[in-house]
Motif scaffolding. Sequence first.
Motif, short mmCIF file in Angstrom:
data_model
loop_
_atom_site.label_atom_id
_atom_site.label_comp_id
_atom_site.label_asym_id
_atom_site.label_seq_id
_atom_site.Cartn_x
_atom_site.Cartn_y
_atom_site.Cartn_z
N SER A 217 30.85 72.05 58.19
CA SER A 217 31.18 72.50 59.54
C SER A 217 31.01 74.01 59.67
CB SER A 217 32.63 72.10 59.87
OG SER A 217 33.00 72.57 61.14
N GLU A 252 36.48 78.17 68.65
CA GLU A 252 37.65 77.31 68.90
C GLU A 252 37.46 75.94 68.26
OE1 GLU A 252 38.34 77.20 73.07
OE2 GLU A 252 39.29 79.18 73.14
N LYS A 253 36.21 75.42 68.36
CA LYS A 253 35.95 74.12 67.72
C LYS A 253 36.12 74.22 66.21
CE LYS A 253 32.86 71.80 71.00
NZ LYS A 253 31.57 71.14 71.17
N LYS A 255 37.90 76.48 64.59
CA LYS A 255 39.30 76.72 64.29
C LYS A 255 40.10 75.43 64.36
CE LYS A 255 43.23 79.58 65.73
NZ LYS A 255 43.70 80.62 66.69
N SER A 256 39.79 74.60 65.36
CA SER A 256 40.49 73.32 65.51
C SER A 256 40.22 72.43 64.31
CB SER A 256 40.04 72.63 66.80
OG SER A 256 40.62 71.35 66.91
N THR A 257 38.95 72.40 63.85
CA THR A 257 38.60 71.58 62.69
C THR A 257 39.29 72.08 61.43
OG1 THR A 257 36.44 71.09 63.65
CG2 THR A 257 36.69 70.72 61.29
N GLU A 258 39.31 73.42 61.24
CA GLU A 258 39.95 73.98 60.05
C GLU A 258 41.45 73.69 60.06
OE1 GLU A 258 37.16 77.78 58.89
OE2 GLU A 258 38.65 78.04 60.46
N LYS A 259 42.06 73.77 61.26
CA LYS A 259 43.50 73.45 61.34
C LYS A 259 43.76 71.99 60.99
CE LYS A 259 47.84 74.19 62.49
NZ LYS A 259 48.36 72.85 62.34
N GLN A 260 42.88 71.11 61.48
CA GLN A 260 43.03 69.68 61.17
C GLN A 260 42.90 69.46 59.66
OE1 GLN A 260 39.96 67.22 62.80
NE2 GLN A 260 40.85 65.33 62.07
N ASP A 263 46.00 70.74 57.73
CA ASP A 263 47.14 69.81 57.83
C ASP A 263 46.93 68.60 56.94
OD1 ASP A 263 48.24 71.55 59.65
OD2 ASP A 263 47.63 70.40 61.42
N PRO A 318 32.83 69.26 64.27
CA PRO A 318 32.49 69.38 65.69
C PRO A 318 31.00 69.50 65.90
CG PRO A 318 33.39 71.43 64.84
CD PRO A 318 33.58 70.41 63.76
#
Length: 554
Positions: A217, A252-253, A255-260, A263, A318
């Motif tokens: 990604s 943002e995409k 960042k969202s993937t890295e946060k997912q 977790d 993403p």
Amino acid sequence: MASATSWSEDNFSCPICLDVFSSPVTTPCGHNFCRACVTKFWDEQVQYKCPICNEVFHTRPDVRVNTFISELTAQFRTSVRVKEQPCVEPGEVPCDVCIGTQLKAVKSCLECFTSYCHTHLERHQRVRGLKKHQLVEPMDRLEERMCKKHERLLELFCRTEQECVCQFCTEGDHRSHSVVPLKEEYEVKMDQLAKIEEMIQERKLKIKEINDTVELSKKDADRELASGLQVYTALICCVQKCRDDFDQMVKEKLKSTEKQVEDLIKELEQEIKDLTNRSSEVKPLSQTKDHLHFLQAFRSLKDPPPTRDWTTVEVSPPSYVETLKSSLDQLEETLNMEMRKLRGPAELKRVQQYAKYVTLDPDTAHPLLTVSEDGKQVHNSGREQTLPVKSGRFSCYPLVLSRQGFYSGKFYFEVQVKGKSSWHLGVARENIDRKVKAGMFSNPFTNPCTNPFTNPFTPNKGYWMISSNNKELVFNDDRKVHLPLRAKLEKVGVFFDHAEGLVSFYDVEARIIIYSATGYNFRGHLYALLSPGSHGLFGGNNAPLILSPVNQTD
């Protein structure tokens, strides 16, 4: 002669070296020492005196070995060696009757709660009353192995109550319960313990898989940002705002993937920690071969930590393919031509990285079609062949599907159409209708399955394909999308993105998009779909369609 077996080691210790006498000698004052010890002591003294009472000898005593003490010392050494020798190997049951040196038990009595060696078992084989006692293979801690209620051996396990029971218990309180032999339940529990290590390894592999996904990604994001920079640098005056929006969307995409991913990894690492603790807790228990001890101890353990089924967990990177296009589409038509020139090569290079290995499945090919042995080529032979009946074979249209199906993600392949006057290619769902509907279609030899009322190759029916003939190039939809004819079209690239619902077709040689559309729901597996078109009577369309290797453009 006196026996040394009841004496302690202190009675046979040299006062100088404090070890058991070696060649014991006696001084004139009556004290005993090792010959070597007292000789060395006198060698280091000015006067010859006793090391214990300090009596002075005018001349060096001529000491000799004390035979009596020497013999007692020899007996003591022999007695100590006998006591130190293990009479029972580890894991064996000792005789409960033996005094002193215990021998290995050969039988245990369930009436006496005692284990016997060969010698002490003799009374049970000779005395009439003892002959009736039930003898079993040697067992230690017999009291713990007996049912306190019925005084019978605990040889069964009640799965309902999770406890060990005897045979009489199954006729009473446990009559309707699920009861199995101890060995069977032991093997079940041991399998459960083994699966803990397997689960740990599966989760470690899942972490690696997730990390690999996020790395891909990141590379996608880097490529996309670089491509955007190239485009917007050329159009800096009129597209600065679009560039800022574009950068923000990509980041943002990502960042969202890295946060997912962060977790998921935290959750996996916590599960590994819990499972590792569980493994450490039960590892000593897994070494025992004692079914009863194992099951009783296992019952006292805490419940295993709850875990998630990770086999269905995936991190979908993403999609950035449409991000740049969406940003640029905000510009007016005055920039369309310049945008196409700048975007086409970069976009083709970007989607080519998702190239998949694709071969054709001859078991799906219509009888008019011939598929090469390597599954890379297909042509219309002009005559129907006798082929094995297959449920997946097209019997209406001269079509063939790929062997490989793609359920998620992105994939790309290229087809050589050079020398063809007509052809059809794209992708299709696995569940498309491949059979003739009686009375609905005409003869497939002259005009295969043509229905004058409906287009059978639309997205609503599970097809996403473009068709070409000498007169037109179209995308098959409910209403055909007519595309500009390309006289030198030799190779077509096909790209699909499940997550975005995106389908795109490229002129590989010209490095431009032929057609692109989004908003579809692909649902299920998609397969590459090819048709070489009708057979040319004069050789005008007999060239094959060829699945070509993908060489990324510069």
